[in-house]
Design a protein around this motif. Structure first.
Motif, PDB file in Angstrom:
ATOM      1  N   LEU A  83       0.967  -1.165  -0.143  1.00  0.00           N
ATOM      2  CA  LEU A  83       0.095   0.061   0.040  1.00  0.00           C
ATOM      3  C   LEU A  83       0.848   1.353   0.106  1.00  0.00           C
ATOM      4  CD1 LEU A  83      -2.877  -0.945   2.351  1.00  0.00           C
ATOM      5  CD2 LEU A  83      -3.178  -0.510  -0.297  1.00  0.00           C
ATOM      6  N   GLY A  84       2.195   1.273   0.758  1.00  0.00           N
ATOM      7  CA  GLY A  84       3.134   2.145   0.881  1.00  0.00           C
ATOM      8  C   GLY A  84       3.529   2.624  -0.448  1.00  0.00           C
ATOM      9  N   TRP A  85       3.850   1.580  -1.283  1.00  0.00           N
ATOM     10  CA  TRP A  85       4.312   1.552  -2.723  1.00  0.00           C
ATOM     11  C   TRP A  85       3.256   2.270  -3.632  1.00  0.00           C
ATOM     12  CZ3 TRP A  85       2.908  -0.314  -7.408  1.00  0.00           C
ATOM     13  CH2 TRP A  85       4.026  -0.384  -8.414  1.00  0.00           C
ATOM     14  N   ILE A  86       2.138   1.932  -3.548  1.00  0.00           N
ATOM     15  CA  ILE A  86       1.189   2.603  -4.274  1.00  0.00           C
ATOM     16  C   ILE A  86       0.759   4.184  -3.920  1.00  0.00           C
ATOM     17  CG2 ILE A  86      -1.346   2.657  -4.734  1.00  0.00           C
ATOM     18  CD1 ILE A  86      -1.598  -0.320  -4.412  1.00  0.00           C
ATOM     19  N   ALA A  87       1.180   4.617  -2.703  1.00  0.00           N
ATOM     20  CA  ALA A  87       1.041   5.613  -2.232  1.00  0.00           C
ATOM     21  C   ALA A  87       1.915   6.713  -2.739  1.00  0.00           C
ATOM     22  CB  ALA A  87       0.956   5.902  -0.882  1.00  0.00           C
ATOM     23  N   ILE A  88       3.462   6.066  -2.383  1.00  0.00           N
ATOM     24  CA  ILE A  88       4.620   6.658  -3.159  1.00  0.00           C
ATOM     25  C   ILE A  88       4.531   6.896  -4.636  1.00  0.00           C
ATOM     26  CG2 ILE A  88       6.959   6.391  -3.501  1.00  0.00           C
ATOM     27  CD1 ILE A  88       7.043   4.921  -0.857  1.00  0.00           C
ATOM     28  N   LYS A  89       4.015   5.834  -5.448  1.00  0.00           N
ATOM     29  CA  LYS A  89       3.949   6.206  -6.689  1.00  0.00           C
ATOM     30  C   LYS A  89       2.937   7.244  -7.093  1.00  0.00           C
ATOM     31  CE  LYS A  89       6.740   3.135  -8.562  1.00  0.00           C
ATOM     32  NZ  LYS A  89       7.942   3.727  -9.383  1.00  0.00           N
ATOM     33  N   GLY A  90       1.825   7.063  -6.259  1.00  0.00           N
ATOM     34  CA  GLY A  90       0.788   8.287  -6.599  1.00  0.00           C
ATOM     35  C   GLY A  90       1.373   9.805  -6.183  1.00  0.00           C
ATOM     36  N   ALA A  91       1.877   9.686  -5.128  1.00  0.00           N
ATOM     37  CA  ALA A  91       2.378  11.059  -4.502  1.00  0.00           C
ATOM     38  C   ALA A  91       3.238  11.600  -5.295  1.00  0.00           C
ATOM     39  CB  ALA A  91       2.708  10.817  -3.072  1.00  0.00           C
ATOM     40  N   ARG A  92       4.251  11.011  -5.867  1.00  0.00           N
ATOM     41  CA  ARG A  92       5.399  11.837  -6.524  1.00  0.00           C
ATOM     42  C   ARG A  92       4.918  12.667  -7.648  1.00  0.00           C
ATOM     43  NH1 ARG A  92       7.812   7.986 -10.908  1.00  0.00           N
ATOM     44  NH2 ARG A  92       5.697   7.224 -11.798  1.00  0.00           N
ATOM     45  N   HIS A  93       3.900  12.436  -8.085  1.00  0.00           N
ATOM     46  CA  HIS A  93       3.146  13.154  -9.220  1.00  0.00           C
ATOM     47  C   HIS A  93       2.936  14.620  -8.581  1.00  0.00           C
ATOM     48  CE1 HIS A  93       3.041   9.931 -12.047  1.00  0.00           C
ATOM     49  NE2 HIS A  93       2.175   9.473 -10.988  1.00  0.00           N
ATOM     50  N   VAL A  94       2.828  14.745  -7.322  1.00  0.00           N
ATOM     51  CA  VAL A  94       2.767  16.189  -6.643  1.00  0.00           C
ATOM     52  C   VAL A  94       4.055  17.073  -7.201  1.00  0.00           C
ATOM     53  CG1 VAL A  94       2.860  17.405  -4.338  1.00  0.00           C
ATOM     54  CG2 VAL A  94       1.378  15.175  -4.597  1.00  0.00           C
ATOM     55  N   LEU A  95       4.969  16.373  -7.364  1.00  0.00           N
ATOM     56  CA  LEU A  95       6.273  17.342  -7.807  1.00  0.00           C
ATOM     57  C   LEU A  95       6.148  17.743  -9.306  1.00  0.00           C
ATOM     58  CD1 LEU A  95       9.031  15.113  -6.134  1.00  0.00           C
ATOM     59  CD2 LEU A  95       8.131  17.313  -5.389  1.00  0.00           C
ATOM     60  N   SER A  96       5.242  17.312  -9.982  1.00  0.00           N
ATOM     61  CA  SER A  96       5.232  17.632 -11.240  1.00  0.00           C
ATOM     62  C   SER A  96       4.410  18.926 -11.469  1.00  0.00           C
ATOM     63  CB  SER A  96       4.835  16.502 -12.306  1.00  0.00           C
ATOM     64  OG  SER A  96       3.599  16.055 -11.786  1.00  0.00           O
ATOM     65  N   ILE A  97       3.857  18.928 -10.549  1.00  0.00           N
ATOM     66  CA  ILE A  97       2.615  20.142 -10.534  1.00  0.00           C
ATOM     67  C   ILE A  97       3.593  21.615 -10.605  1.00  0.00           C
ATOM     68  CG2 ILE A  97       0.604  21.508  -9.222  1.00  0.00           C
ATOM     69  CD1 ILE A  97      -0.068  18.791  -8.096  1.00  0.00           C
ATOM     70  N   PRO A  98       3.146  22.625 -11.392  1.00  0.00           N
ATOM     71  CA  PRO A  98       4.121  23.572 -11.041  1.00  0.00           C
ATOM     72  C   PRO A  98       4.088  24.317  -9.772  1.00  0.00           C
ATOM     73  CG  PRO A  98       2.889  23.732 -12.984  1.00  0.00           C
ATOM     74  CD  PRO A  98       2.291  22.807 -12.105  1.00  0.00           C
ATOM     75  N   GLN A  99       5.177  24.809  -9.043  1.00  0.00           N
ATOM     76  CA  GLN A  99       5.226  25.334  -7.799  1.00  0.00           C
ATOM     77  C   GLN A  99       4.246  26.587  -7.676  1.00  0.00           C
ATOM     78  OE1 GLN A  99       8.314  25.270  -5.435  1.00  0.00           O
ATOM     79  NE2 GLN A  99       7.678  23.440  -5.844  1.00  0.00           N
TER      80      GLN A  99
END
Lengths: 499, 157
Positions: free
Chosen positions: A371-387
């Motif tokens: 479940l953590g793996w899924i969360a990490i994979k999903g959460a990293r997309h936050v970084l692709s949002i412009p600051q």
């Protein structure tokens, strides 16, 4: 053996497993939102557990808590907004790794070593809980005082920059902790007539302010110039952790042992454990200069310690019915409602229930990995949002998270105040982390110090009269004096070589 | 906005003195020597020591007068304005949200913040609207946080 099989039968039911998965997803969601805590997740689940049998009820809380504590590392790593004071210990390294394009490596380390620490703590819980609980109960105010001093000293010495600046940060936190009615004489201190100030400074709005709002202010000043972190590496999360496990086995074991031991002390918990483990990791590292700059070693040890402490907190809860922290306090209530009375007798009268709880602990820590793996994979997309889009959204989450603590805009005011303080502190190279620990441990330090002084009739010698207290006290004093003595000796030899 | 070591030392020492003075009137537990003033006084004492240590170190290093070094960003009027704008937005939320309700206030705060940072107007409107509703639904409905309601947007609750 038949008891273990009976307990396994209670746990491995489709309904219980479904509940565990649901609770895991809920814990992950709550933990990943800045401002919401594992304690809040537990409290929200209590009404739901009324409709469940004892085993799924406990499974719900245990799984959600374990997941929420790990998920607290996600905003910490990606956005420098630690979910818990414990994750604040290693947020500097985790965030630095994100800025170097390695968020998955940081979160992966946090996930895997949290799981290892949690499983280790559970195994100790199964095998040695009565013995550990006996030792933990021998701790009096003197020992707790030194333990807190040790934790605070570690926070000062692991901070980047000079210890003097670390001390200033620590005293800002300790002073903030004196606000309110919660003191030995129950006298309102620094409340300025405000009823809300009487409740003191809650650490969640303060932590959001110090870490997140100061970061948002900086982003606005730089106009969030879309400085994106480098692209993430393509290595598998778990393969990287296999390398870490081979490289840092001692650190993982040390963190798990220390975390479980400190967690077993009622009231001490994961916060002190993570900080002391991080400090020990830095002290014994071959590359201490890399700490705080995106080095995974401290994360391995403190991450294992964090979840080890969470399991450890259940030792006094189950063996004596004494809650180790706010979560176990809620759980003890749920256990009573379900007809399980925690204490020594529960191991004799309802052993299958206790073993079922142990199995749930192991399951929760194992299930955390996929479940953590899924969360990490999903959460990293936050970084692709412009600051420039992300920062206003973070600001709103910060405000709602601070509001949610007391359902009052006072929390947002606190957040703003500490945001400005945090910004000014970082402008002047004053580390933020010791202020957080000072705020969290300040009440415990005061309570144990004043109690001890009253008990000893004002004699400081009493702080060294009990063996464990003496050991902890001498160790704490050594932490402060040895670097000073070494510095003086170094200066003296440098002067002699000049003349 | 960086203060020099001497200034920081002086501020720390003054902070210690202020904490000590403020703690003088805190009562002890009846019949005891210790109480509400013990911890603030202990903090004041050690804070003062740290201040003296920093002043001594700065004087040995050659500092003679306290001073303030302005950071690079303070020379840009825009940067200073943006800093005050973000603080102003938080204050605006504190003041306005109990009156207008969460949804319109959150929408306006995020919209203004995005426009300040240079996000295009259509993007800012869409993101602010969606985020406001998502936060309201997750915090307000799912987690039962009593966010301030707006009478004219009651159907969201």
């Amino acid at each position: 053996m038949s008891i273990v099989i009976e307990a396994a039968n209670l746990v491995f039911q489709p309904y219980v497993l479904l509940v565990i998965f649901g609770a895991a997803a809920f814990g992950m969601f709550v933990g990943a939102i800045p401002g919401l805590t594992a304690t809040m997740a537990t409290a929200l689940l209590v009404p739901v557990t009324f409709f469940m049998d004892p085993v799924p009820a406990i499974a719900t809380i245990v799984t959600a808590t374990a997941m929420a504590i790990f998920a607290g590392d996600i905003p910490g790593t990606l956005l420098r907004m630690p979910g818990t004071p414990a994750s604040a210990a290693y947020v500097q390294d985790a965030y630095a790794m994100t800025r170097q394009g390695r968020p998955e490596a940081a979160l992966g380390a946090s996930l895997v070593f949290s799981s290892i620490g949690g499983i280790f703590g559970t195994l100790v819980l199964i095998s040695a809980s009565p013995v550990l609980a006996e030792i933990a109960l021998k701790f009096s105010s003197f020992e707790y005082f030194w333990l807190v001093v040790l934790g605070l000293s570690c926070a000062v010495f692991i901070s980047p920059g000079s210890p003097a600046r670390g001390l200033i940060a620590l005293f800002i936190g300790l002073f903030a902790a004196t606000v309110g009615l919660d003191n030995p004489a129950a006298v309102p201190r620094y409340t300025f007539g405000s009823v809300e100030m009487m409740g003191g400074v809650q650490f969640i709005p303060a932590m959001i302010g110090l870490f997140a709002v100061s970061e948002v202010i900086r982003a606005f000043i730089k106009r969030a110039s879309d400085v994106r972190p480098p692209s993430t590496s393509g290595k598998s999360i778990f393969r990287q952790q296999a390398t870490n496990l081979v490289t840092y086995p001692v650190q993982a074991l040390r963190g798990s042992v220390l975390g479980t031991a400190i967690g077993a002390l009622p009231g001490a918990g994961a916060d002190i454990a993570a900080w002391i483990s991080y400090a020990i990791s830095k002290k014994f590292s071959k590359t201490p200069e890399k700490f705080g700059k995106g080095h995974v070693e401290g994360l391995v040890e403190a991450g294992a310690s964090n979840n080890g402490a969470m399991s450890g907190a259940w030792i006094p809860a189950l063996v004596f019915g004494i809650p180790g922290d706010s979560i176990t306090a809620i759980v003890i209530g749920v256990l009573y409602i379900k007809g399980i009375n925690p204490g020594p007798m529960v191991f004799i009268t309802q052993p299958e229930m206790i073993y079922a709880v142990f199995i749930v602990f192991l399951l929760a820590n194992v299930i955390m990995l996929p479940l953590g793996w899924i969360a990490i994979k999903g959460a990293r997309h936050v970084l692709s949002i412009p600051q420039k889009v992300l920062m206003p959204v973070i600001l709103m989450f910060c405000m709602v998270g601070s509001f949610a603590i007391n359902n009052s805009v006072f929390g947002i005011g606190l957040m703003l105040f500490f945001g400005v303080i945090g910004f000014l502190m970082e402008e002047n190279d004053i580390p933020i982390a010791p202020a957080i620990l000072g705020l969290v441990l300040g009440p415990m330090l005061e309570q144990n110090f004043v109690t001890s002084m009253i008990k000893s009739d004002g004699s400081f010698l009493a702080f060294f009269e009990r063996p464990i207290a003496a050991g902890l006290g001498l160790f704490s004093i050594a932490i402060w004096t040895i670097p000073l003595v070494l510095w003086l000796l170094h200066r003296r030899s440098a002067r002699q070589s000049l003349t | 906005m960086r203060v020099t070591d001497l200034t920081l030392g002086l501020l720390t020492l003054l902070g210690g003195i202020a904490i000590y003075l403020s703690a003088i009137n805190f009562h002890a537990i009846p019949g005891q020597d210790y109480g509400a003033g013990t911890m603030p006084r202990a903090i004041a004492f050690v804070t003062g020591l740290v201040g003296i240590f920093m002043i001594t170190k700065a004087v040995i290093a050659g500092e003679r007068l306290p001073g303030l070094q302005l950071a690079e960003w303070t020379r840009s009027g825009g940067a200073v304005l943006r800093m005050f704008a973000v603080l102003g937005l938080i204050v605006a939320y504190i003041v306005v949200s109990p009156l207008l309700g969460f949804l319109p206030t959150a929408f306006c705060v995020m919209l203004v913040a995005m426009l300040i940072l240079g996000v295009r107007i259509p993007t800012a409107i869409i993101v602010s609207a969606i985020t406001s509703v998502v936060i309201q639904q997750s915090f307000g409905k799912l987690l039962l946080v009593p966010l301030p309601r707006s009478d004219f947007l009651n159907f969201f609750w």
